[in-house]
Design a protein around this motif. Structure first.
Motif, PDB file in Angstrom:
ATOM      1  N   GLY A 395       0.793  -1.228   0.000  1.00  0.00           N
ATOM      2  CA  GLY A 395       0.000   0.000   0.000  1.00  0.00           C
ATOM      3  C   GLY A 395       0.819   1.269   0.000  1.00  0.00           C
ATOM      4  O   GLY A 395       0.380   2.294   0.546  1.00  0.00           O
ATOM      5  N   VAL A 396       2.026   1.221  -0.566  1.00  0.00           N
ATOM      6  CA  VAL A 396       2.852   2.427  -0.675  1.00  0.00           C
ATOM      7  C   VAL A 396       2.994   2.782  -2.152  1.00  0.00           C
ATOM      8  O   VAL A 396       2.750   1.964  -3.045  1.00  0.00           O
ATOM      9  CB  VAL A 396       4.244   2.233  -0.033  1.00  0.00           C
ATOM     10  CG1 VAL A 396       4.107   1.861   1.424  1.00  0.00           C
ATOM     11  CG2 VAL A 396       5.040   1.155  -0.767  1.00  0.00           C
ATOM     12  N   ALA A 397       3.403   4.051  -2.413  1.00  0.00           N
ATOM     13  CA  ALA A 397       3.551   4.515  -3.791  1.00  0.00           C
ATOM     14  C   ALA A 397       4.676   3.758  -4.483  1.00  0.00           C
ATOM     15  O   ALA A 397       5.786   3.650  -3.951  1.00  0.00           O
ATOM     16  CB  ALA A 397       3.839   6.010  -3.808  1.00  0.00           C
ATOM     17  N   GLY A 398       4.387   3.247  -5.682  1.00  0.00           N
ATOM     18  CA  GLY A 398       5.384   2.487  -6.421  1.00  0.00           C
ATOM     19  C   GLY A 398       6.265   3.376  -7.276  1.00  0.00           C
ATOM     20  O   GLY A 398       6.052   4.592  -7.387  1.00  0.00           O
ATOM     21  N   PRO A 399       7.290   2.805  -7.935  1.00  0.00           N
ATOM     22  CA  PRO A 399       8.203   3.586  -8.779  1.00  0.00           C
ATOM     23  C   PRO A 399       7.519   4.013 -10.076  1.00  0.00           C
ATOM     24  O   PRO A 399       6.634   3.328 -10.586  1.00  0.00           O
ATOM     25  CB  PRO A 399       9.341   2.610  -9.054  1.00  0.00           C
ATOM     26  CG  PRO A 399       8.712   1.263  -8.946  1.00  0.00           C
ATOM     27  CD  PRO A 399       7.653   1.385  -7.902  1.00  0.00           C
ATOM     28  N   GLN A 400       7.930   5.168 -10.609  1.00  0.00           N
ATOM     29  CA  GLN A 400       7.401   5.645 -11.883  1.00  0.00           C
ATOM     30  C   GLN A 400       7.969   4.811 -13.024  1.00  0.00           C
ATOM     31  O   GLN A 400       8.992   4.136 -12.886  1.00  0.00           O
ATOM     32  CB  GLN A 400       7.756   7.122 -12.085  1.00  0.00           C
ATOM     33  CG  GLN A 400       7.138   8.041 -11.040  1.00  0.00           C
ATOM     34  CD  GLN A 400       7.575   9.481 -11.235  1.00  0.00           C
ATOM     35  OE1 GLN A 400       8.427   9.767 -12.075  1.00  0.00           O
ATOM     36  NE2 GLN A 400       6.978  10.382 -10.466  1.00  0.00           N
ATOM     37  N   GLN A 401       7.306   4.885 -14.167  1.00  0.00           N
ATOM     38  CA  GLN A 401       7.785   4.183 -15.353  1.00  0.00           C
ATOM     39  C   GLN A 401       9.173   4.692 -15.719  1.00  0.00           C
ATOM     40  O   GLN A 401       9.396   5.898 -15.837  1.00  0.00           O
ATOM     41  CB  GLN A 401       6.815   4.413 -16.514  1.00  0.00           C
ATOM     42  CG  GLN A 401       7.127   3.610 -17.756  1.00  0.00           C
ATOM     43  CD  GLN A 401       6.862   2.121 -17.528  1.00  0.00           C
ATOM     44  OE1 GLN A 401       6.037   1.774 -16.690  1.00  0.00           O
ATOM     45  NE2 GLN A 401       7.555   1.275 -18.262  1.00  0.00           N
ATOM     46  N   GLY A 402      10.123   3.795 -15.882  1.00  0.00           N
ATOM     47  CA  GLY A 402      11.484   4.170 -16.242  1.00  0.00           C
ATOM     48  C   GLY A 402      12.303   4.708 -15.079  1.00  0.00           C
ATOM     49  O   GLY A 402      13.345   5.336 -15.304  1.00  0.00           O
ATOM     50  N   ALA A 403      11.844   4.472 -13.823  1.00  0.00           N
ATOM     51  CA  ALA A 403      12.578   4.977 -12.663  1.00  0.00           C
ATOM     52  C   ALA A 403      13.985   4.417 -12.629  1.00  0.00           C
ATOM     53  O   ALA A 403      14.217   3.244 -12.912  1.00  0.00           O
ATOM     54  CB  ALA A 403      11.830   4.608 -11.382  1.00  0.00           C
ATOM     55  N   ASP A 404      14.947   5.264 -12.273  1.00  0.00           N
ATOM     56  CA  ASP A 404      16.332   4.817 -12.213  1.00  0.00           C
ATOM     57  C   ASP A 404      16.617   4.163 -10.869  1.00  0.00           C
ATOM     58  O   ASP A 404      15.739   4.029 -10.018  1.00  0.00           O
ATOM     59  CB  ASP A 404      17.295   5.977 -12.484  1.00  0.00           C
ATOM     60  CG  ASP A 404      17.151   7.085 -11.436  1.00  0.00           C
ATOM     61  OD1 ASP A 404      16.493   6.857 -10.403  1.00  0.00           O
ATOM     62  OD2 ASP A 404      17.706   8.184 -11.653  1.00  0.00           O
TER      63      ASP A 404
END
Length: 709
Positions: A395-404
């Motif tokens: 339930g936490v915010a996930g990484p953005q697309q293409g996150a480094d």
């Protein structure tokens, strides 16, 4: 081995002399003893255990008052004795234990053992019936109601009987226990320690660290050896406490169990999430170099692409052609002589044409770099997806697309913090729940529900400790080995030290052998026991069930080839327990013969049993926990259990027992006479027999044994 007779004088409610003759006819293996409640069925069962071992079954009331009360009132020095005659192979043994009214409270007695009419010793009996088997061959009614050999879904529902110890006793496995203990003492003996006046501080410090680690290892091994017995005792207490709680408030205990399962489930889920987070964090650390290397890889690919566009790779003309043209001052291709201007142009061209081999390698390198970059991009993408999945579960915010990598590390750190927080909260809530004392109490004393909670918690703690103890011992053993090597190295200048450390190494290797042998004995015994209990159960009940015996001798019942447990009826559970006892009884004569021939590690693991061989069992009220509709199932199964079965029951359903009259070789009644008894008779084989009688002139209830077969 078979019991022949049991003779008693003034034993508990049995005033005067009494005799029971047991059926030794294999075609009629059952000896039936009918007795009203209060007549002394449990006392009769304990006549066996006291005569053989000087001990009693759990729950036996007033063990310091053995002499019949009426006998003591008539003669303050009255004696009580119990004598058992048994045959084993071709030998006849008599065991008589005697005490009197003065010595009974102190547990003092006289014991006489004879073999074929000549004096023998107590150990001769213990070699046939080891003390560890007392609770298996002499089974009280209370244990039929509370003991649960099924493993179940809760730790507390495993076996409350220490089968591993029983099997080692049958196989004379105590020789391994004694050898291990003797070797442990030898390793720590003063003879293998340096002289007290030895003054090399470096050596002494190495020896001290080794000795401390060895002491920790010894403590862990002693704890491991004690755990099965502690766990069996804890499970027995938890099972009894659960029964008490259910009688007091069954809805409350069931509600507690449901919430307990929910809370333990949350702990397990948090543990899994934490392990996932740590695993991904480790994977991220291993791939961290990609964050720095990937830009360099793409830069190198770009430079090689530019070289290709500039014609440097592959070269438009081979350098050897240009070199020959310059050398001959003539075009190698057309043969025309070079002008001064043409010669300069070719020199400039030559300066831009690289070595062909280097150019080829550059192209190969670019291909490798492109493949490497693609694979690593996929690896990072997979890692990114796994982190996104974990973040979603938590339930936490996930990484953005293409996150480094830096972004992934930040998200994973948040996941790890959340998982650890969830685990801490779930563990705390479970602990607070199990320790809570806000359950409803009866007017006085502790709540049975609360007692059940505490008992279950004790089982959980011991189960968790049992799972981790072997790993702890392995780590400590490795540590001891390293510190001993260091001690040996630092003390090598002294011949005396060298001899002592060499002796310690040898003793440790020998102890390791005996440790391995004891583990093998347990494993092989488990395999034999699993085969035996399946054979016994199939003899008792015609159903396609497969019984699995776990490493800790916990039992699950399944369909062949399936992993799911089968929900059993109450009668099937009692039959599992009887098969459990029968399996040990069938193994007993085979294991005794194996131990006698010292073939413990040669023949165990492949032993086959049958109903025609086995030691007897004495069962007190095996059908007491059953409804009438299930009682017949158990009664009909008993004659198929062993060559000799002694059963103590009440006559409340004597018609069911008459159904196996053809298998009963000896039928007896314990006639109870007291002021409060009613006048009752029992009909057996068409005849009425006195079962209980009322007599106002009797001060104390008394029982008389009568054979009615």
């Amino acid at each position: 081995m078979k019991f022949v007779t049991l003779v008693m004088r003034n034993w508990r409610s049995f005033h005067g002399d009494h005799r029971v003759e047991f059926s030794i006819d294999p075609r009629k293996p059952v000896t039936l003893i009918l007795g009203p409640n209060g007549a002394g069925k449990t006392a009769l069962l304990n006549a066996f255990t006291w005569a053989l071992y000087g001990e009693f079954t759990d729950g036996f009331a007033s063990p310091s008052q053995l002499v019949n009360v009426d006998a003591v009132e008539m003669d303050p020095s009255a004696e009580t004795w119990v004598e058992i005659t048994l045959v084993h192979e071709k030998d006849e043994f008599r065991i008589r234990r005697v005490t009197d009214a003065h010595r009974q409270s102190a547990g003092e007695y006289d014991l006489t053992v004879t073999k074929n009419g000549e004096r023998a010793v107590e150990d001769d009996i213990y070699r046939i019936l080891p003390k560890a088997l007392k609770d298996l061959f002499f089974f009280p009614a209370e244990t039929f109601s509370t003991a649960n050999v099924l493993e179940g879904s809760r730790p507390g529902e495993g076996s409350s009987l220490n089968i591993g110890q029983a099997i080692r006793s049958l196989l004379a496995g105590d020789i391994y226990d004694r050898a291990i203990e003797d070797l442990r003492k030898a390793i720590e003996s003063e003879a293998l320690k340096p002289p007290k006046n030895y003054s090399d501080n470096t050596v002494e410090e190495a020896r001290r660290r080794y000795a401390q680690a060895q002491e920790e290892l010894n403590s862990a091994e002693e704890r491991r050896d004690a755990l099965p017995g502690l766990l069996a005792d804890a499970r027995d207490k938890a099972s009894k406490a659960k029964k008490d709680a259910e009688r007091y408030n069954p809805e409350e205990i069931k509600k507690w169990e449901r919430e307990y399962e929910q809370r333990t489930g949350r702990v397990r889920q948090a543990e899994v999430a934490t392990q996932r987070a740590y695993g991904l964090y480790l994977d991220l650390a291993r791939k961290a170099h990609l964050h720095f290397a990937q830009s360099a890889v793409y830069s190198a690919i770009s430079q090689l692409d530019l070289a290709e566009k500039a014609g440097l790779m592959p070269p438009r003309i081979h350098e050897s052609v240009l070199d020959k043209t310059l050398k001959d001052c003539r075009c190698t291709l057309c043969g025309e002589p070079l002008s001064k201007e043409a010669n300069e142009r070719i020199k400039r061209l030559r300066a831009h044409v690289g070595d062909a081999r280097i150019a080829v390698r550059g192209m190969e390198t670019r291909s490798l770099l492109v493949r490497h970059a693609t694979q690593k991009d996929m690896a990072v993408a997979n890692l990114r997806n796994e982190i996104a999945s974990l973040a979603s579960d938590l339930g936490v915010a996930g990484p953005q697309q293409g996150a480094d990598m830096r972004m992934l590390q930040a998200v994973l750190r948040t996941c790890l913090d959340m998982a650890e927080r969830l685990l801490a909260n779930a563990t705390r809530e479970l602990m607070e729940f199990t320790e809570a004392q806000d359950v409803e109490r009866p007017p006085s004393g502790q709540s049975p529900v609360e007692i059940a909670m505490v008992r279950q918690k004790s089982v959980d703690v011991l189960v968790a400790e049992s799972k981790g103890i072997e790993g702890e011992i392995e780590a400590l053993s490795a540590k001891v080995g390293e510190l001993l090597s260091d001690y040996t190295k630092k003390s090598s200048k002294s011949e005396g030290h060298k001899r002592k450390t060499a002796a310690i190494e040898i003793l440790r290797e020998v102890k390791k052998f005996f440790d391995t042998a004891r583990k093998g004995l347990n494993q092989f015994g488990r395999e034999d026991f699993e085969k035996a209990i399946n054979a016994t159960y199939s003899d008792l009940i015609a159903k396609p069930y497969q019984i699995h015996v776990g490493e800790d001798f916990g039992i699950t019942v399944r369909f062949p080839g399936k992993d799911e447990e089968i929900p059993l009826s109450q009668s099937e559970k009692v039959l599992v327990l009887i098969a459990f006892l029968g399996a040990i009884a069938r193994l007993a004569p085979l294991y005794e013969e194996i131990a006698r021939n010292q073939q413990q590690l040669k023949r165990t693991g492949s032993v086959d049993t049958s109903r025609s061989h086995g030691f007897p069992v004495v069962l007190d009220s095996p059908t007491s926990p059953l409804d009438d509709e299930y009682e017949a199932d158990v009664v009909n199964a008993l004659p198929r259990l062993l060559p000799q079965v002694v059963v103590l029951v009440s006559a409340k359903s004597v018609a069911v027992w008459e159904g196996i009259a053809g298998s009963v070789g000896s039928a007896n009644i314990m006639e109870l006479t007291s002021r409060s008894s009613s006048n009752r008779t029992v009909r057996w084989n068409g005849k009425d027999h006195t079962y209980s009688a009322q007599d106002e002139g009797v001060a104390h209830a008394r029982t008389r044994m009568t054979n009615i077969s």
